[in-house]
Structure formats: structure tokens, C-alpha cells
Design a protein around this motif. Sequence first.
Motif, PDB file in Angstrom:
ATOM      1  N   ARG A 324       0.865  -1.183   0.000  1.00 43.86           N
ATOM      2  CA  ARG A 324       0.000   0.000   0.000  1.00 43.86           C
ATOM      3  C   ARG A 324       0.899   1.229   0.000  1.00 43.86           C
ATOM      4  N   ILE A 325       0.718   2.070  -1.044  1.00 48.79           N
ATOM      5  CA  ILE A 325       1.534   3.264  -1.210  1.00 48.79           C
ATOM      6  C   ILE A 325       0.646   4.479  -0.949  1.00 48.79           C
ATOM      7  N   ALA A 326       0.952   5.234   0.088  1.00 45.84           N
ATOM      8  CA  ALA A 326       0.146   6.416   0.403  1.00 45.84           C
ATOM      9  C   ALA A 326       0.154   7.376  -0.784  1.00 45.84           C
ATOM     10  N   PRO A 327      -1.002   7.929  -1.148  1.00 48.95           N
ATOM     11  CA  PRO A 327      -1.082   8.724  -2.377  1.00 48.95           C
ATOM     12  C   PRO A 327      -0.539  10.136  -2.257  1.00 48.95           C
ATOM     13  N   ASP A 328      -0.584  10.714  -1.064  1.00 45.48           N
ATOM     14  CA  ASP A 328      -0.252  12.123  -0.908  1.00 45.48           C
ATOM     15  C   ASP A 328       0.910  12.294   0.054  1.00 45.48           C
ATOM     16  N   GLY A 329       1.313  13.532   0.175  1.00 48.25           N
ATOM     17  CA  GLY A 329       2.354  13.861   1.129  1.00 48.25           C
ATOM     18  C   GLY A 329       3.738  13.813   0.526  1.00 48.25           C
ATOM     19  N   HIS A 330       4.682  14.374   1.257  1.00 44.98           N
ATOM     20  CA  HIS A 330       6.071  14.394   0.830  1.00 44.98           C
ATOM     21  C   HIS A 330       6.650  12.987   0.912  1.00 44.98           C
ATOM     22  N   PRO A 331       7.517  12.599  -0.024  1.00 44.00           N
ATOM     23  CA  PRO A 331       8.106  11.253   0.034  1.00 44.00           C
ATOM     24  C   PRO A 331       8.774  10.946   1.369  1.00 44.00           C
ATOM     25  N   ARG A 332       9.298  11.982   2.045  1.00 45.08           N
ATOM     26  CA  ARG A 332       9.943  11.778   3.339  1.00 45.08           C
ATOM     27  C   ARG A 332       8.971  11.214   4.361  1.00 45.08           C
TER      28      ARG A 332
END
Length: 666
Positions: A324-332
Motif C-alpha cells: 500500500r503506497i500512500a497517495p499524498d504527502g512528501h516522500p519523506r
Amino acid sequence: MHVPQSDQSSGFSVSIDSASEAGPSSLLLDKLGRSNGLTNGNSFAAPMANGSTKCSMGNGISKHSSIARVSLPGTTLYQDPYVNREEFVRLVIQSLKDVGYIESAATLEAESGYSLEAPEVSEFRQYILSAEWPRAEAVLPRLVADDDSLWEALFLIGKQKYLELLETRNITAALQVLREQLAPLSANSSEQLHALSSLIMCSDTQELRRRALWDGASVASRQALLTDLQEFIPSAIMIPQRRFATLLTQARQYQRERCTYHNAPMNPTSFSLFRDHYCDKEDFPRVTTTILHVHTDEVWNVAWSHDGLRLASASKDKTAIIWRIAPDGHPRDRECVVEFILREHPYPVGALAWSLDDSILLTSADHLIMLWDTKSGKRITTLDSHLETVSALLWLPDGSGFMSASLDRKVVAWASGKQVDEWPGVPIRVTDMAVAPDMRRLVVIGMGYQPTALSPDGLPPWGVNREPPPASGVATGSNAQPSSENRIVIYDFKTKATELSIATEGELTSVKISSDSRFALVNHAPDAIHLLDLNDGHMARKFTGQRQRQHVIRSCFGGVDGNFVVSGSEDRNVYVWHRDTGVLLEVLSGHGIGSVNCVAWNPQNERMFASCSDDCTVRIWEPLPLPSETSASVPLSITDVTMNGKGKGRVYSSWDDGSGDGEVQS
């Protein structure tokens, strides 16, 4: 065209009472009162002078205002020799009327001395829209350029009249139109006349509309008739509908095609009339922002779910992982979670396919097909129908089921876990396949070509658009030996008939079809990717630079319009080309030793794609984060994974500043 002479004096006046259709501004005119100038929509008046002419207006035109015509030298716009002023002004008048500024359009007509169109054109348009066919036919000869155009235009009007009479079940009048008008006008087209006459037998309105490909007696169908009639009436006489909008669309398309890194959706934010469109290279996904390292052996395939929130990976270590890859936010700060590790494969995992609702994941392990519940991670069933390695899995675009293909020369259709159909006589050991989004075609690629006696429709196996292959190298009969020839075979999906069978010299490993169903992207060894036009079977473009000799490499279309081609390579790099020009845009490094086996673009995020490699990792690629957003602290270990015993765990990921293991390079 110019306003008639009697209307060109400086005393030309325009009254809102004379407008046949009131624009939005006229509704507020009396409430706002009169002002010596223009209002900005909030009743604040500002004086205005256009050249030497002055006028008094509210948010509209005063009933007693007098608009003087402005006389300008020359006939072109801004001294531009290519733009005729009259054409430009008439298009502006048309656009103003289209959006509802009726009084503004009338003012411009008065001030410029140009009118949108002659009175007979307006009458003709109204006659068509109100189905006053005799009057429309009477005006038409004054609009068309020649007799041939007149006959064809009259036929189109007669056809609309005929269909509308059939819809109301006025068969007698419809037959009269067919015999007295359409038959004489279609003397050289008996087939068309026969097709129209057969419509009399339609049992109801729905069947009539379906067979005639017609919307019924509505404004929409009559507007479509006007569009068709435009072909026979000079555009200077009857301007095509919304012509200015058409020119803007063409300009936008031109700018999009010239934008090398175009990857922005079509909206007013990315395409402004105030500036030329441009996509910054820095907004293109060129850097690794996340490395997923849980597999213990080579990763051969990756596939995004349709919602773009999960990624499946298939590995030589006999597992498939759902991330599961979170869709939003900074990659950090992005959280990447291993939702499930699917461990019950007895062999290495090759193919992957998500159902349309993402509730089921298909995997292949040698000759087996396994169905997994993506909500629980549990295996639903195992299908054992193929005799050799299953090389391709896909769900049908309409969601009715899925298909599998194998090196055993079988292409099978499945529904509810049961085999429901099979393509007979597949002449190749299939290495991959794809179904067009419009479900018109099935494309299979493979090796070991062996011609069959007949294709399903009784045609030769090479299809209707290709000459049979030469006899040399192709054995026939009961003692035939397998051929090493590689083939692209294109089927009609509905009939299973072979449309094309194309011989290639190199091995074929991957095929994808564009979203418009026109092009197939085929990985071709050695070292090439071909863009095949499915309409005629010819190669539209060839992409080179990557390395492919021995391994299965899978490429894909990418970007907001599918205008990029992305592929892995045996030199451990990812290659990106511009689809329309073939220009190599990027060579992305970062993976370890071995081949980059597969790339997959996120279907919901045009700024993200994934790649997998022999180095046991999956990489997520995105644009370079802004300098102000990058972390100054030492990043978390990208490969630090904590498992909870249930096949779940969290992969800590962050934007890497380039130091230490997991270095990100652009």
C-alpha cells in the motif's frame, strides 16, 4: 460580411428590445439604471472611449444609445498579413453570442460594420432546428456553391425528415419522402437507399435509433445535421459552430505536442490563454523517492491497482507482495505498507493482473493460475488448465472475466473461476498478450510459429492483409518441426478471426495497447521497442537505446496522455522516450546489478511510476522534491522492515539526500 448599406450610418442604433435572445447582462439592466460608461458587474461606472467614438453604456446597451461605426485602415488585424480583420471580428461576435453576451455582440456588429451572417443564413439555421423542412429547402440553393453540393445537402435534409416521420410512425408520409425525394437524389447509391428503406420494418423507436445510428427528433440530431450541412456551405457564408473554440483547441493541442515533458491534465490551470503552455522538466518523475526491499530474489513484474493506491510485485522467490503506497504527502513522510505477502506459490511468480474493482489479484506460477482476495490476502482458488508456463494474465476491460495465455499455445477466457472460451489454433508459443480498451482486438506475441490449417473464419492463418510467409523455414504436415520465427498476431476479439500476422526477426517479450486502442507497444530483442499501428499493421515508431538481449523486459505507456514510453533494460537503467517524436528523454539510474525487468505507471498519479529489478527491489519514481521540502536530517533506512507475523509490516521510506546506501540519482 458587412452590414447592409442602409444600416452603416453613424446613426445605427441597437436596442435590447430587438434582441431575439437576451444575454445574462440584460436581465439586470433596468435595475442598475443608466451610467455614463461601462459597469464592472458591481454597478461601478467607468468612462470608455474606443478610438474617436464615445458611447454610454450600462451592463448592456442603453435603449437610447447610438453606436457609431469605427473606420479603420486596411483589412488585416494588427498589421498581420495572415489574419483578416473581418473574419476575426465575426468570430468574436459568434463567440459572444455563444456565451450569452447578446448585447455586446450587437454593439460589436454596429461598431465594426460587420454582421455575423446574412439574414438567410440565420433563417436557414432556425428552419433546420425547428424542422421547417420546406422553408429550409427553399433557402438552401442561395447558400451552396454548386449543384452537386445542393443535391447532397438536400439528401441529408430529406434523410432527417424521413427518420423523424418514421419515429412518429407516420409511415405514409415517410414513404412519400423516400420515393419522391430520397430515391431521385440517391440514384448512384442504391445500397444507402436500401438501408434507409429497411428502417420501415423497425418495431419501435429504440430499434430505429440503434440501426440508423441516430439520436431521434431532437435538437441534438438537428444540430448534428447542421454540422453535416456545413460541408456543402462555404464557411464564409455560414461560419462553423463554435469556430473560435475550435481554434483554441487546436492551439492548445499544438502547444501540448511541442511540450517535451507534457504531463499536466487538460484544465484552465495548466492551459491558460495568457501564456504558452510549458511543463517543467523538474516536475517529471526522474528520481527514486522510495525503495521497497522485502523480496529475497529477483523481482520480475509489478502492477498497480486501478485506484493507484496499491502495488503488486512478483518475484523469483515464489512470493507476490501487495504494497500500500500512500497517495499524498512528501516522500519523506509517505507510509508504504506491506499489506500481504502471498506465499503459497510452488514456483517463481511471473504474471500479475488486478480485477477492475481491485478485489482480486491474479498471479501465475509456472503453469498454475492463482486467485487472491486482496482484502484478506487469502487464496481463493488455483486453476490448473495450461500445460506450460502461463506467460500472460489480464482482466477484460468490461469486467466480464479474465484471460490467460501460455507457452502451450493456448489463450483461454475465464469467468467466475471457470473456463468459458478458448482461442483455437493459436500458431505461436505466447509470451504476452493485450486486449484493446475498446475490446475490438486481441494482440498476442510469441515464438515458434507454426501455421494452422485455417483461422476460425476460414481464412489463411496469416490473415486478410498479409501475403503468406515464404515456404522456406516453415515446415508443414505431420512431420513439421517447430519454427523459431517470432510473430505478432492480431485477432478480431469478437469473431476470433485473424486480422494480421506479422513476422519479426527478434524475440518479443511484452505488449501493451494505448488508451485509444490504436497502438501496440512491443518489446523486441535485440535492443528495440516498436510502436505498432493496429489499424494497418505498420510500425509507427521505433525506440532505441535500452539493452535487451536475453531477458524478459516489459515496457509501458506513461504520463497523463500516455505520451511517454518507459522501459527497463539489461544495463540496470530505466529509459523514457517521448511517444510522438521518439526522442530519448531520460536514462534513470539507481537500480543495482542486473536487469530492470518491468515498469508500471500509476494509473491515478501521472507523476509516479514503479520499476523492479534483479537487485530484489522495487523503486518508486517521482519528481524531485523542492529544496525547501527536503529533510536536512539523516533519513531513515529505506530497507528497514518490521514484520508482525501476519504477513504485514511497514516499510519506512523517506526522501534520500544521496548519502549512504540507497542513494538516489537523477
